[in-house]
Design a protein around this motif. Structure first.
Motif, PDB file in Angstrom:
ATOM      1  N   VAL A   5      34.765 -15.279 -30.303  1.00 23.37           N
ATOM      2  CA  VAL A   5      34.100 -16.580 -30.215  1.00 23.37           C
ATOM      3  C   VAL A   5      33.303 -16.640 -28.914  1.00 23.37           C
ATOM      4  N   PHE A   6      32.008 -16.924 -29.025  1.00 23.45           N
ATOM      5  CA  PHE A   6      31.123 -17.045 -27.870  1.00 23.45           C
ATOM      6  C   PHE A   6      30.803 -18.516 -27.667  1.00 23.45           C
ATOM      7  N   SER A   7      31.340 -19.120 -26.595  1.00 18.96           N
ATOM      8  CA  SER A   7      31.132 -20.530 -26.308  1.00 18.96           C
ATOM      9  C   SER A   7      31.022 -20.715 -24.799  1.00 18.96           C
ATOM     10  N   GLN A   8      29.873 -21.174 -24.326  1.00 23.59           N
ATOM     11  CA  GLN A   8      29.685 -21.291 -22.871  1.00 23.59           C
ATOM     12  C   GLN A   8      30.537 -22.392 -22.271  1.00 23.59           C
ATOM     13  N   TYR A   9      30.863 -23.444 -23.061  1.00 21.22           N
ATOM     14  CA  TYR A   9      31.542 -24.603 -22.490  1.00 21.22           C
ATOM     15  C   TYR A   9      32.887 -24.846 -23.174  1.00 21.22           C
ATOM     16  N   HIS A  10      33.898 -24.099 -22.792  1.00 23.38           N
ATOM     17  CA  HIS A  10      35.230 -24.366 -23.334  1.00 23.38           C
ATOM     18  C   HIS A  10      35.871 -25.522 -22.571  1.00 23.38           C
ATOM     19  N   SER A  70      24.390 -32.414 -13.471  1.00 23.08           N
ATOM     20  CA  SER A  70      23.401 -32.834 -12.479  1.00 23.08           C
ATOM     21  C   SER A  70      22.398 -31.732 -12.134  1.00 23.08           C
ATOM     22  N   MET A  71      22.605 -30.527 -12.646  1.00 26.92           N
ATOM     23  CA  MET A  71      21.693 -29.425 -12.353  1.00 26.92           C
ATOM     24  C   MET A  71      20.309 -29.704 -12.919  1.00 26.92           C
ATOM     25  N   GLY A  72      19.295 -29.220 -12.204  1.00 23.19           N
ATOM     26  CA  GLY A  72      17.935 -29.304 -12.708  1.00 23.19           C
ATOM     27  C   GLY A  72      17.667 -28.243 -13.756  1.00 23.19           C
ATOM     28  N   THR A  73      16.461 -28.274 -14.318  1.00 28.85           N
ATOM     29  CA  THR A  73      16.108 -27.368 -15.411  1.00 28.85           C
ATOM     30  C   THR A  73      16.212 -25.904 -15.014  1.00 28.85           C
ATOM     31  N   ALA A  74      15.712 -25.553 -13.844  1.00 28.98           N
ATOM     32  CA  ALA A  74      15.712 -24.151 -13.423  1.00 28.98           C
ATOM     33  C   ALA A  74      17.139 -23.625 -13.241  1.00 28.98           C
ATOM     34  N   ARG A  75      18.009 -24.421 -12.607  1.00 24.48           N
ATOM     35  CA  ARG A  75      19.386 -23.970 -12.388  1.00 24.48           C
ATOM     36  C   ARG A  75      20.161 -23.887 -13.700  1.00 24.48           C
ATOM     37  N   ARG A  76      19.867 -24.792 -14.631  1.00 27.55           N
ATOM     38  CA  ARG A  76      20.506 -24.705 -15.948  1.00 27.55           C
ATOM     39  C   ARG A  76      20.082 -23.420 -16.657  1.00 27.55           C
ATOM     40  N   ALA A  77      18.780 -23.133 -16.615  1.00 28.70           N
ATOM     41  CA  ALA A  77      18.275 -21.923 -17.272  1.00 28.70           C
ATOM     42  C   ALA A  77      18.934 -20.679 -16.682  1.00 28.70           C
ATOM     43  N   LEU A  78      19.128 -20.669 -15.366  1.00 29.83           N
ATOM     44  CA  LEU A  78      19.786 -19.542 -14.724  1.00 29.83           C
ATOM     45  C   LEU A  78      21.234 -19.428 -15.188  1.00 29.83           C
ATOM     46  N   ALA A  79      21.926 -20.571 -15.309  1.00 25.21           N
ATOM     47  CA  ALA A  79      23.310 -20.554 -15.791  1.00 25.21           C
ATOM     48  C   ALA A  79      23.381 -20.051 -17.228  1.00 25.21           C
ATOM     49  N   PHE A  80      22.421 -20.439 -18.052  1.00 21.63           N
ATOM     50  CA  PHE A  80      22.398 -19.978 -19.442  1.00 21.63           C
ATOM     51  C   PHE A  80      22.220 -18.457 -19.490  1.00 21.63           C
ATOM     52  N   ALA A  81      21.296 -17.954 -18.687  1.00 17.29           N
ATOM     53  CA  ALA A  81      21.033 -16.512 -18.677  1.00 17.29           C
ATOM     54  C   ALA A  81      22.228 -15.741 -18.136  1.00 17.29           C
ATOM     55  N   HIS A  82      22.866 -16.294 -17.102  1.00 19.32           N
ATOM     56  CA  HIS A  82      24.026 -15.638 -16.497  1.00 19.32           C
ATOM     57  C   HIS A  82      25.161 -15.519 -17.513  1.00 19.32           C
ATOM     58  N   TYR A  83      25.423 -16.594 -18.235  1.00 18.79           N
ATOM     59  CA  TYR A  83      26.480 -16.521 -19.247  1.00 18.79           C
ATOM     60  C   TYR A  83      26.116 -15.525 -20.346  1.00 18.79           C
ATOM     61  N   ALA A  84      24.879 -15.564 -20.818  1.00 15.81           N
ATOM     62  CA  ALA A  84      24.479 -14.675 -21.913  1.00 15.81           C
ATOM     63  C   ALA A  84      24.693 -13.212 -21.525  1.00 15.81           C
ATOM     64  N   ALA A  85      24.285 -12.866 -20.305  1.00 17.85           N
ATOM     65  CA  ALA A  85      24.452 -11.482 -19.863  1.00 17.85           C
ATOM     66  C   ALA A  85      25.931 -11.114 -19.751  1.00 17.85           C
ATOM     67  N   GLY A  86      26.727 -11.996 -19.141  1.00 18.73           N
ATOM     68  CA  GLY A  86      28.154 -11.727 -19.001  1.00 18.73           C
ATOM     69  C   GLY A  86      28.874 -11.695 -20.333  1.00 18.73           C
ATOM     70  N   ALA A  87      28.466 -12.556 -21.265  1.00 20.26           N
ATOM     71  CA  ALA A  87      29.108 -12.596 -22.574  1.00 20.26           C
ATOM     72  C   ALA A  87      28.827 -11.332 -23.371  1.00 20.26           C
ATOM     73  N   VAL A  88      27.603 -10.812 -23.273  1.00 20.65           N
ATOM     74  CA  VAL A  88      27.298  -9.546 -23.943  1.00 20.65           C
ATOM     75  C   VAL A  88      28.168  -8.428 -23.366  1.00 20.65           C
ATOM     76  N   THR A 108      21.049 -19.551 -25.890  1.00 20.89           N
ATOM     77  CA  THR A 108      21.334 -18.243 -25.306  1.00 20.89           C
ATOM     78  C   THR A 108      22.762 -17.776 -25.609  1.00 20.89           C
ATOM     79  N   ALA A 109      23.684 -18.712 -25.819  1.00 21.60           N
ATOM     80  CA  ALA A 109      25.046 -18.313 -26.195  1.00 21.60           C
ATOM     81  C   ALA A 109      25.040 -17.709 -27.594  1.00 21.60           C
ATOM     82  N   ALA A 110      24.273 -18.296 -28.506  1.00 19.81           N
ATOM     83  CA  ALA A 110      24.135 -17.724 -29.842  1.00 19.81           C
ATOM     84  C   ALA A 110      23.424 -16.376 -29.782  1.00 19.81           C
ATOM     85  N   TRP A 111      22.433 -16.263 -28.894  1.00 18.51           N
ATOM     86  CA  TRP A 111      21.745 -14.976 -28.720  1.00 18.51           C
ATOM     87  C   TRP A 111      22.731 -13.889 -28.302  1.00 18.51           C
TER      88      TRP A 111
END
Length: 401
Positions: A5-10, A70-88, A108-111
């Motif tokens: 199961v791939f879920s960024q927000y457990h 409270s994160m802005g768009t850029a920091r959220r995008a970085l968090a999404f990418a970080h999880y995707a890479a670590g999850a793979v 990105t979690a589905a990716w």
């Protein structure tokens, strides 16, 4: 069968969150091996310690990715990418699963789930919690046409590669089918609610909560959930201020946290408006049961009409009727079953007037009857134990694809 199961927000029921997958994973782990690949983002936000962090039988793999609303768009995008890479990376290390379950949001979690499924040569199931990328685009979070095209292309590829797709509402299902995806591989599984936790809202517990917060003799309107940009919180505050001027016996409770919390805190200078703050999942049902009516609100954006908001199900589970501002399937649901009412988004005067009417003495019986119809509907359609059984069948059947 081994399910990854791939879920960024457990989250678990100690958190101020819906914890949908905690209930589903607990059910599925009784009969199948489950490995959850997630992050530590919510672990520090537990408000109580009554539940194990993951259900019994679930193997946990975590990627250390900080995340806050409270994160802005850029920091959220970085968090999404970080999880995707670590999850793979984690997905390629675990024992080979028989099927993979990828949960979006974010896309990105589905990716990541799709990439591991391709490398491990196993089918994957795509759960669509929100319509990405349509939702962030509508909220202005994807400013360039190039990025929008890339995200829509990614969405299409994920729909095509998934063995099955599980949207959380009928309107989401229509959206996915409208992209050209075969309807035969789409199954709606509603967000639902935890009827076992709803039993915590006993008359004694609700009475104690009412005494503790000085609400005896008051009529109560409740908004419970994220104070996010999409939730039309300024309209609710304006309606609450109008209601306070018309009905001094009514208190509007705002239960939650998020982007508009400072605005709610400022409005709470009015005695008829109160900021309760976030509550653990297992405690929220007593707050819903305390209320005479709850409000489920979103901005007037077509993409938000497809939402499957947990607060809708939670309110109905304890026989509290709802006012919705979506023009989509939730409007049809409450009107068809007589368990709520619709007021257009962004209309504080109409919302205040509707609530004034509902809370009048002449409508007391109608309000109670609507709540009972909602509770019956919740028992019949929204029980997460039944929804978990349906999800398990989808995962089992995916292995035959």
């Amino acid at each position: 069968m081994h399910i990854a199961v791939f879920s960024q927000y457990h989250t678990n029921p100690d958190c101020p969150a819906t914890s949908r997958h905690y209930a589903l994973l607990a059910y599925i782990a009784r009969t199948h091996r489950v490995t959850l690949i997630t992050t530590t983002a919510w672990a520090g936000q537990r408000l109580s310690q009554e539940f194990a962090w993951v259900p019994a039988g679930v193997e946990l793999r975590t990627v250390d990715v900080p995340y806050r609303n409270s994160m802005g768009t850029a920091r959220r995008a970085l968090a999404f990418a970080h999880y995707a890479a670590g999850a793979v990376r984690e997905g390629l290390r675990i024992d080979k699963p028989d099927v993979i379950w990828g949960i979006s949001t974010p896309l990105t979690a589905a990716w990541a789930a799709a990439q591991v499924a391709r490398w491990r040569r196993v089918p994957w199931v795509f759960e669509v919690q929100d319509l990405w990328p349509s939702f962030p685009i509508a909220m202005g979070a994807v400013p360039t046409a190039w990025a929008r095209r890339r995200l829509f292309a990614l969405e299409h590829r994920l729909y095509q590669s998934a063995a099955h797709i599980v949207p959380l509402s009928p309107d989401m299902t229509r959206y996915v089918a409208g992209t050209g995806t075969d309807i035969a591989k789409i199954t709606t599984v509603l967000n639902g609610t935890d009827l076992d936790l709803a039993t915590c809202a006993t008359p004694a517990a609700v009475a104690a909560l009412r005494r503790e917060h000085g609400l005896e003799g008051k009529r109560v309107v409740l908004y419970a959930g994220t104070f996010g940009r999409a939730n039309d919180i300024p309209t609710l505050i304006a309606a609450a201020e109008l209601l306070a001027a018309q009905r001094p016996d009514v208190v509007w409770l705002f239960l939650g946290h998020g982007y508009y919390e400072p605005l709610v805190r400022a409005a709470a200078r009015c005695p008829a408006i109160r900021l309760v703050g976030g509550q653990p999942r297992h405690a929220v049902f007593s707050w819903f049961a305390l209320a005479d009516v709850s409000v489920v609100s979103f901005l007037d954006l077509p993409v938000l009409d497809a939402n499957s908001p947990a607060k809708l199900y939670d309110s109905l589970a304890v026989a509290t009727p709802v006012v919705v501002t979506n023009q989509g399937w939730t409007k049809r649901l409450v009107e068809e079953h007589g368990c709520g009412w619709f007021v257009p988004a962004g209309q504080p005067q109409q919302l205040a007037q509707q609530l004034t009417n509902l809370l009048s003495a002449v409508n007391t019986a109608s309000l109670l009857a609507a709540g009972e119809r909602g509770a019956a509907l919740a028992r019949q359609e929204f029980d997460r134990q039944s929804l978990a059984k349906r999800m398990q069948h989808i995962l089992e059947n995916a292995t035959a694809c």
